[in-house]
Design a protein around this motif. Sequence first.
Motif, short mmCIF file in Angstrom:
data_model
loop_
_atom_site.label_atom_id
_atom_site.label_comp_id
_atom_site.label_asym_id
_atom_site.label_seq_id
_atom_site.Cartn_x
_atom_site.Cartn_y
_atom_site.Cartn_z
N GLY A 47 23.12 -33.05 -20.22
CA GLY A 47 23.27 -33.32 -18.81
C GLY A 47 21.95 -33.44 -18.06
O GLY A 47 21.96 -33.78 -16.87
N ARG A 48 20.84 -33.16 -18.71
CA ARG A 48 19.54 -33.21 -18.06
C ARG A 48 18.53 -34.01 -18.90
O ARG A 48 17.33 -33.75 -18.87
CB ARG A 48 19.00 -31.79 -17.84
CG ARG A 48 19.95 -30.89 -17.07
CD ARG A 48 19.39 -29.48 -16.99
NE ARG A 48 18.15 -29.44 -16.24
CZ ARG A 48 17.35 -28.37 -16.18
NH1 ARG A 48 17.68 -27.27 -16.85
NH2 ARG A 48 16.24 -28.40 -15.49
N VAL A 49 19.03 -34.97 -19.64
CA VAL A 49 18.18 -35.73 -20.55
C VAL A 49 17.14 -36.55 -19.79
O VAL A 49 15.96 -36.58 -20.15
CB VAL A 49 19.05 -36.65 -21.45
CG1 VAL A 49 18.17 -37.60 -22.24
CG2 VAL A 49 19.91 -35.81 -22.38
N VAL A 50 17.58 -37.22 -18.73
CA VAL A 50 16.65 -38.06 -17.97
C VAL A 50 15.56 -37.20 -17.33
O VAL A 50 14.37 -37.55 -17.34
CB VAL A 50 17.41 -38.85 -16.89
CG1 VAL A 50 16.44 -39.67 -16.05
CG2 VAL A 50 18.45 -39.76 -17.54
N GLN A 51 15.94 -36.07 -16.78
CA GLN A 51 14.97 -35.17 -16.14
C GLN A 51 13.98 -34.63 -17.16
O GLN A 51 12.78 -34.54 -16.90
CB GLN A 51 15.71 -34.03 -15.46
CG GLN A 51 14.83 -33.13 -14.61
CD GLN A 51 15.61 -32.01 -13.95
OE1 GLN A 51 16.78 -31.80 -14.27
NE2 GLN A 51 14.96 -31.31 -13.03
N ALA A 52 14.49 -34.25 -18.34
CA ALA A 52 13.60 -33.71 -19.37
C ALA A 52 12.72 -34.79 -19.98
O ALA A 52 11.58 -34.53 -20.36
CB ALA A 52 14.44 -33.04 -20.46
N GLN B 276 7.93 -26.42 -15.73
CA GLN B 276 7.93 -24.98 -15.64
C GLN B 276 9.08 -24.36 -16.43
O GLN B 276 9.00 -23.22 -16.89
CB GLN B 276 8.00 -24.55 -14.17
CG GLN B 276 6.75 -24.92 -13.37
CD GLN B 276 6.90 -24.56 -11.91
OE1 GLN B 276 7.96 -24.11 -11.48
NE2 GLN B 276 5.84 -24.79 -11.13
N ALA B 277 10.16 -25.12 -16.59
CA ALA B 277 11.28 -24.63 -17.39
C ALA B 277 10.99 -24.85 -18.87
O ALA B 277 10.40 -25.84 -19.25
CB ALA B 277 12.57 -25.35 -16.99
N GLU B 278 11.41 -23.94 -19.69
CA GLU B 278 11.24 -24.06 -21.13
C GLU B 278 12.43 -24.82 -21.68
O GLU B 278 13.55 -24.31 -21.73
CB GLU B 278 11.13 -22.68 -21.77
CG GLU B 278 9.89 -21.92 -21.33
CD GLU B 278 9.80 -20.57 -22.00
OE1 GLU B 278 10.72 -20.24 -22.79
OE2 GLU B 278 8.82 -19.85 -21.75
N TRP B 279 12.16 -26.06 -22.10
CA TRP B 279 13.24 -26.90 -22.58
C TRP B 279 13.64 -26.48 -23.99
O TRP B 279 12.81 -26.24 -24.85
CB TRP B 279 12.82 -28.37 -22.58
CG TRP B 279 12.60 -28.92 -21.21
CD1 TRP B 279 11.41 -29.17 -20.61
CD2 TRP B 279 13.61 -29.29 -20.28
NE1 TRP B 279 11.60 -29.66 -19.35
CE2 TRP B 279 12.96 -29.77 -19.12
CE3 TRP B 279 15.00 -29.27 -20.29
CZ2 TRP B 279 13.63 -30.21 -18.00
CZ3 TRP B 279 15.68 -29.72 -19.18
CH2 TRP B 279 15.01 -30.18 -18.05
N THR B 280 14.95 -26.41 -24.20
CA THR B 280 15.52 -26.15 -25.53
C THR B 280 16.56 -27.22 -25.81
O THR B 280 16.98 -27.97 -24.92
CB THR B 280 16.15 -24.77 -25.60
OG1 THR B 280 17.22 -24.68 -24.63
CG2 THR B 280 15.11 -23.68 -25.32
N ILE B 281 16.99 -27.28 -27.04
CA ILE B 281 17.99 -28.29 -27.42
C ILE B 281 19.29 -28.07 -26.66
O ILE B 281 19.96 -29.03 -26.25
CB ILE B 281 18.21 -28.24 -28.94
CG1 ILE B 281 16.90 -28.57 -29.67
CG2 ILE B 281 19.31 -29.22 -29.35
CD1 ILE B 281 17.01 -28.48 -31.17
N LYS C 103 11.23 -37.17 -18.58
CA LYS C 103 10.11 -37.52 -17.72
C LYS C 103 9.03 -36.44 -17.68
O LYS C 103 8.12 -36.49 -16.86
CB LYS C 103 10.61 -37.81 -16.30
CG LYS C 103 11.47 -39.06 -16.22
CD LYS C 103 11.86 -39.36 -14.80
CE LYS C 103 12.70 -40.65 -14.72
NZ LYS C 103 13.07 -40.99 -13.34
N THR C 104 9.16 -35.44 -18.54
CA THR C 104 8.14 -34.41 -18.68
C THR C 104 7.54 -34.49 -20.07
O THR C 104 8.21 -34.90 -21.03
CB THR C 104 8.71 -33.01 -18.45
OG1 THR C 104 9.66 -32.72 -19.49
CG2 THR C 104 9.40 -32.94 -17.10
N SER C 105 6.29 -34.09 -20.19
CA SER C 105 5.63 -34.16 -21.50
C SER C 105 6.27 -33.17 -22.48
O SER C 105 6.43 -33.48 -23.67
CB SER C 105 4.14 -33.84 -21.34
OG SER C 105 3.96 -32.56 -20.74
N ALA C 106 6.67 -31.98 -21.99
CA ALA C 106 7.28 -30.99 -22.88
C ALA C 106 8.65 -31.46 -23.36
O ALA C 106 8.97 -31.35 -24.55
CB ALA C 106 7.41 -29.64 -22.16
N GLY C 107 9.46 -32.00 -22.45
CA GLY C 107 10.78 -32.48 -22.85
C GLY C 107 10.71 -33.68 -23.78
O GLY C 107 11.47 -33.78 -24.75
#
Length: 471
Positions: free
Chosen positions: A136-141, A126-131, A143-147
């Motif tokens: 600090g949130r690499v592992v969380q991102a 749901q969050a819009e990932w940006t560079i 595990k998502t298709s968008a990240g």
Amino acid sequence: HTPFKQRRPSAMAPPVSNVLAPFGWCNGVGWCEVPLAVVSPSTAWAEMRAWDLWEQDSWPGVGNGISSGQGRFAPKDDMHAAGIDGRRGKARRGTRRRRRRRSPQKQRSQSVLEGDDDDEEQECSQAEWTIDSLAGRVVQASKTSAGAHLMGQLQSQQWKAIWTEVVESSAELSRHRHGRDVVIALLSSLAEAGSRDELEVLLEALAEDAPGLSRDEHGCRVMQHAVETAPGAVKAVLARKLAGCVCDLALNLHGNHVVQRCIEQMSQEDTAFFAVEMQQHALQLAQSQFGCRVLQRLLEHNDAESLGGLFGQLQPHLQKLCEDRFANYVVQHFLEHGTFAQKSVVFAVLLKDVRRLACHKRASNVIERALHNFPEMKHRLLEALIPESSIGVHPLKELYSSKYGQYVLRTALLYVDAQQKARMHKWLPQCFFAESLVDAQDARVHRVDSVGLEGVLESFQSEIQAGSKDS
């Protein structure tokens, strides 16, 4: 029951076409036009049972809760749904099959077993990932298709800000369906940029759990890419991490791909212990769907003399292996890549029972490979297949009548001499040679680029003329 001929349809009774329609006997309007005498007793009993259900208000669309779509007149599909099976002459009660749905608790437990973090992914997507938000949130991102898609498009300079987090969690990410793409993208980026030091650090982190990752559905893909991108010295480290579990990985659904990639990408010295470990389980590997692939890669990328111990374990079972579903491919590879001594041993086994093996579904492939790749002994094999005389049914007729023996004869026709060809013309019908000629031309068409179209056409015309003279 009342006799069948005395029964009459009532005003509200269903049309007979709904009852006997599966038999194709009704005109779609009223009673069946076929005389009663030709209707079998079982069919008549099914008809009477249908009327009983109607009279008891149990006909489909009336009292069982099934909507027929035609008021009280149920179509034939509802008749089968209600359990009247006219094709078997048997009436049975039943209900429509309902799709079994899992309870929310079972669905959640199944998703946990499969490793699908759907809830976590939904929250993170749901969050819009940006560079800028990846730090600090690499592992969380990951595990998502968008990240994972975002990190797969990063340049080599952009990886430097987050590659440390990826290295620390490389084993965890490699086992995730989206995280594996992040690790593979980082491996490719470091290899293209020439960052040897960072690449070696990441490969060493993956090597710590190399056997476990090789058995994993997603981790095996990361390991294969690691073997491809690793420098020479690091490849040897990865190979040594697999020591002691090579046979286990070779028999594994996912691990066999990692072992194959190691054999293809690494030097023979780095993978020399592979053959030593497989030697004790050679027969099991050869008969395995996954193990036979590993043995084939060994024969393709290693010196056949170094595999003498492996061949020695298979030698007492060669005839059995020729008939095996998977092991026959290993025997074929020994005929193609083995030493002259190894080929001679396989050839001697084939000669002992060549006529039966030539008619076997899988052993016939081994005989064809022997004709193609062992020219030194080809004449002896042809003499065994095409003898000058025999007692009883001639072997050529026996091979021609076999579904798989015909393929052996067509291959033999490519290598026979004049005398052997004359015997084939004596015992085989002329249509066999016409079919073999067409097959040979079909195979030659695939080599048009090397021979040239004019050469293929000239050869085709000459063989057509030769065939007409023979007939």
